[in-house]
Design a protein around this motif. Structure first.
Motif, PDB file in Angstrom:
ATOM      1  N   ARG A 116       0.828  -1.217   0.000  1.00 39.70           N
ATOM      2  CA  ARG A 116       0.000   0.000   0.000  1.00 39.70           C
ATOM      3  C   ARG A 116       0.865   1.270   0.000  1.00 39.70           C
ATOM      4  O   ARG A 116       0.546   2.275   0.612  1.00 39.70           O
ATOM      5  N   THR A 117       1.960   1.169  -0.757  1.00 37.87           N
ATOM      6  CA  THR A 117       2.897   2.281  -0.885  1.00 37.87           C
ATOM      7  C   THR A 117       3.078   2.592  -2.364  1.00 37.87           C
ATOM      8  O   THR A 117       3.390   1.697  -3.157  1.00 37.87           O
ATOM      9  N   GLN A 118       2.894   3.859  -2.735  1.00 35.23           N
ATOM     10  CA  GLN A 118       3.049   4.224  -4.135  1.00 35.23           C
ATOM     11  C   GLN A 118       4.514   4.115  -4.552  1.00 35.23           C
ATOM     12  O   GLN A 118       5.395   4.676  -3.905  1.00 35.23           O
TER      13      GLN A 118
ATOM     14  N   ASP B  40      12.677   6.494   1.148  1.00 32.94           N
ATOM     15  CA  ASP B  40      13.399   5.912   0.018  1.00 32.94           C
ATOM     16  C   ASP B  40      12.934   6.640  -1.242  1.00 32.94           C
ATOM     17  O   ASP B  40      11.723   6.795  -1.450  1.00 32.94           O
ATOM     18  N   PRO B  41      13.853   7.089  -2.097  1.00 27.17           N
ATOM     19  CA  PRO B  41      13.440   7.841  -3.290  1.00 27.17           C
ATOM     20  C   PRO B  41      12.584   7.048  -4.270  1.00 27.17           C
ATOM     21  O   PRO B  41      11.940   7.637  -5.128  1.00 27.17           O
ATOM     22  N   LEU B  42      12.546   5.726  -4.131  1.00 29.29           N
ATOM     23  CA  LEU B  42      11.700   4.920  -5.015  1.00 29.29           C
ATOM     24  C   LEU B  42      10.222   5.036  -4.670  1.00 29.29           C
ATOM     25  O   LEU B  42       9.364   4.755  -5.520  1.00 29.29           O
ATOM     26  N   TYR B  43       9.904   5.435  -3.446  1.00 34.22           N
ATOM     27  CA  TYR B  43       8.535   5.338  -2.953  1.00 34.22           C
ATOM     28  C   TYR B  43       8.041   6.663  -2.370  1.00 34.22           C
ATOM     29  O   TYR B  43       8.822   7.493  -1.900  1.00 34.22           O
ATOM     30  N   ILE B  44       6.715   6.828  -2.371  1.00 36.57           N
ATOM     31  CA  ILE B  44       6.088   7.947  -1.664  1.00 36.57           C
ATOM     32  C   ILE B  44       5.920   7.532  -0.210  1.00 36.57           C
ATOM     33  O   ILE B  44       5.423   6.450   0.091  1.00 36.57           O
ATOM     34  N   GLU B  45       6.359   8.398   0.724  1.00 38.58           N
ATOM     35  CA  GLU B  45       6.225   8.051   2.148  1.00 38.58           C
ATOM     36  C   GLU B  45       5.114   8.874   2.793  1.00 38.58           C
ATOM     37  O   GLU B  45       4.782   9.956   2.345  1.00 38.58           O
ATOM     38  N   HIS B  46       4.557   8.301   3.858  1.00 35.71           N
ATOM     39  CA  HIS B  46       3.394   8.886   4.528  1.00 35.71           C
ATOM     40  C   HIS B  46       3.699   9.107   6.013  1.00 35.71           C
ATOM     41  O   HIS B  46       2.889   8.755   6.881  1.00 35.71           O
TER      42      HIS B  46
END
Length: 520
Positions: free
Chosen positions: A182-184, A488-494
């Motif tokens: 559930r991580t973009q 991590d630059p690969l993913y959008i963090e919340h």
């Protein structure tokens, strides 16, 4: 978004080079080998014009019938993408029809992202091939790389005429590909979206979904997931199995667009003839040299697959062990009877004690850059690295195994099980597995993100996370390290500002990472 133009330009260069290396056609349209090449327009769903090329075997006199293979193009790549492979297939007795997927380049319509219109297009291209070429209606195959792979799998659920599929660097589950944990997957979505805008015409639905996805609009999450599921072969397994097409799946261990886990899971649920192949590399790099007309293991397997299941050639591929892997080392190919046999042994790394980290800061542990990092790993075995002793413990949880006296052959899917307590109701964590040498330098073995929402601040909850599947040999004298951070630059963090995460290991439910190992 800076990576998107790079992807589009690279794709165009690959396609252009493919054209240059493909056998040249004479003015009459007859290639040097005697096959013929035609560029045609095919009416897709709703009359939309699909730009296509047709390669016909030598000696096609109208009386003979040949197996036919339909090739939808990859995302953002022109219709000349498969000419080199089409020529090779035609030379061995296939009719090949390759078409530009709707919404891209000169084809009409808007990008549907493997929606119902794309699936209908595939069947209409088969109709056209049967009506306008010496194609055998009982010997129809489909293949493709990336987007073409996804469309081919979906088409096999809806068109029972398709007897064999080679789906290379594709997806079976779109949600588990770019929204796992559930991580973009930020860089993957940005590359696909940017390339789509540069080379095609995204439809209103895709524009809306992409905007909601990148803006983290959680109110639209159910809508986004429903959109992805309708475009996932994994949700149509019953139809695919009922139709019984022979399915070959190929992918790269480091595919940052469509990670290997979702292909492996899909493969295990197929009931017809099937084959699964994984190799080092990133998205579509395992097939790239074949698109240039050069020798390529993936395409060789695909040709053998079609020869057996469309032509009936007794080449032994049906008697081979169907899971074939090439590790990310100098080792040769390994074969297994099924996916669960790949990591038949297991070693656990205990995540003991309690570690607390601040969110919102990249500790230095990360998965690298889309395409670039895993291509380097493929070519020179140089994955992303981090100095494990120097990782700031305020921003990264770190646990290490003992030094191993013998080499450890990691095969399959490592799994994290831990207990987390957050000071906020939402957050993101990223887990990494590193191969750590004597000087503390860690080489990335695998990683995966995990995002949570709606948790009660201060109340522990359990996290179970599958890292991306891999095949990596840890040398004797090295150890494995588990690292968890929040950026991590690969993913959008919340992660809300000021958030802290605590990782604990309760006595009744200890935390660990299980590492799958090749059976001795």
């Amino acid at each position: 978004m800076r990576t998107a133009p790079v992807f589009a330009v690279s794709a165009a260069l690959v396609a252009g080079t493919t054209l240059g290396l493909a056998p040249t056609a004479h003015a009459s349209g007859t290639a040097a080998t005697g096959t013929t090449v035609r560029f045609v327009d095919i009416a897709g769903d709703g009359g939309t014009v699909l730009k296509a090329n047709v390669v016909t075997p030598a000696g096609a006199d109208g009386a003979s019938r040949f197996p036919v293979i339909v090739l939808p193009t990859s995302w953002a790549v022109p219709q000349i993408e498969y000419l080199a492979q089409a020529q090779k297939l035609a030379d061995s007795g296939y009719v090949v029809v390759s078409y530009n997927s709707r919404g891209f380049w000169q084809s009409g319509g808007e990008i549907e992202t493997a929606g119902p219109k794309d699936v209908a297009d595939a069947s209409l291209v088969i109709d056209w091939a049967l009506a306008h070429t010496p194609a055998d209606p009982d010997k129809v195959g489909m293949a493709g790389v990336s987007y073409g792979a996804g469309i081919s799998l979906l088409a096999s659920a809806h068109d029972s005429r398709i007897k064999a599929v080679a789906a290379l660097s594709g997806w079976a589950d779109l949600i588990e590909s770019i929204y796992s944990g559930r991580t973009q997957h930020l860089q993957a979505a940005a590359v696909l979206g940017g390339a789509g805008y540069l080379t095609g015409r995204p439809g209103p639905e895709l524009r809306q979904i992409l905007g909601d996805f990148l803006s983290s609009d959680l109110d639209k999450e159910d809508e986004m997931i429903a959109w992805g599921r309708t475009r996932s072969a994994a949700t149509q397994l019953d139809r695919i199995n009922a139709n019984g097409a022979a399915i070959m799946l190929g992918n790269a261990w480091g595919d940052t667009i469509f990670p290997p886990n979702q292909y492996a899971s899909f493969y295990e649920k197929l009931t017809g003839p099937k084959r699964l192949e994984f190799r080092p590399g990133d998205h579509a790099t395992a097939e790239a040299t074949g698109l240039l007309g050069l020798p390529n293991d993936t395409w060789t397997s695909a040709h053998r697959w079609f020869d057996h299941y469309l032509k009936g050639v007794d080449n032994g591929i049906d008697r081979e062990q169907p899971v074939r892997l090439k590790p990310r080392s100098d080792g040769g190919y390994e074969s297994y009877p099924d996916w669960k046999s790949v990591g038949a042994d297991e070693r656990k790394i205990a995540l003991g004690g309690t570690q607390r980290i601040w969110a919102n800061v990249d500790s230095g542990a990360n998965g690298g850059l889309v395409f670039l990092s895993n291509i380097l790993d493929q070519l020179v075995q140089a994955p992303p690295t981090a100095s494990i002793p120097l990782l700031p413990r305020a921003f990264a949880g770190v646990w290490q195994s003992e030094r191993y006296g013998t080499a450890q052959q990691v095969r399959g899917t490592a799994k994290l099980h831990t207990t987390v307590t957050s000071t906020k109701e939402s957050g993101t964590l990223v887990a990494y597995l590193y191969d750590v040498g004597p000087l503390g330098l860690g080489k990335l073995v695998s990683n995966a993100p995990y995002t949570f929402h709606g948790q009660t601040p201060g109340k522990p909850f359990t996290v179970d996370l599958e890292l991306f599947s891999t095949a990596y040999d840890v040398p004797a004298g090295h150890r494995l390290a588990v690292v968890v951070d929040t950026v991590d630059p690969l993913y959008i963090e919340h992660n809300p500002t000021g958030a802290r995460l605590t990782f604990s290991s309760p006595a009744g439910d200890p935390s660990y990472v299980s590492v799958p190992l090749r059976a001795k």
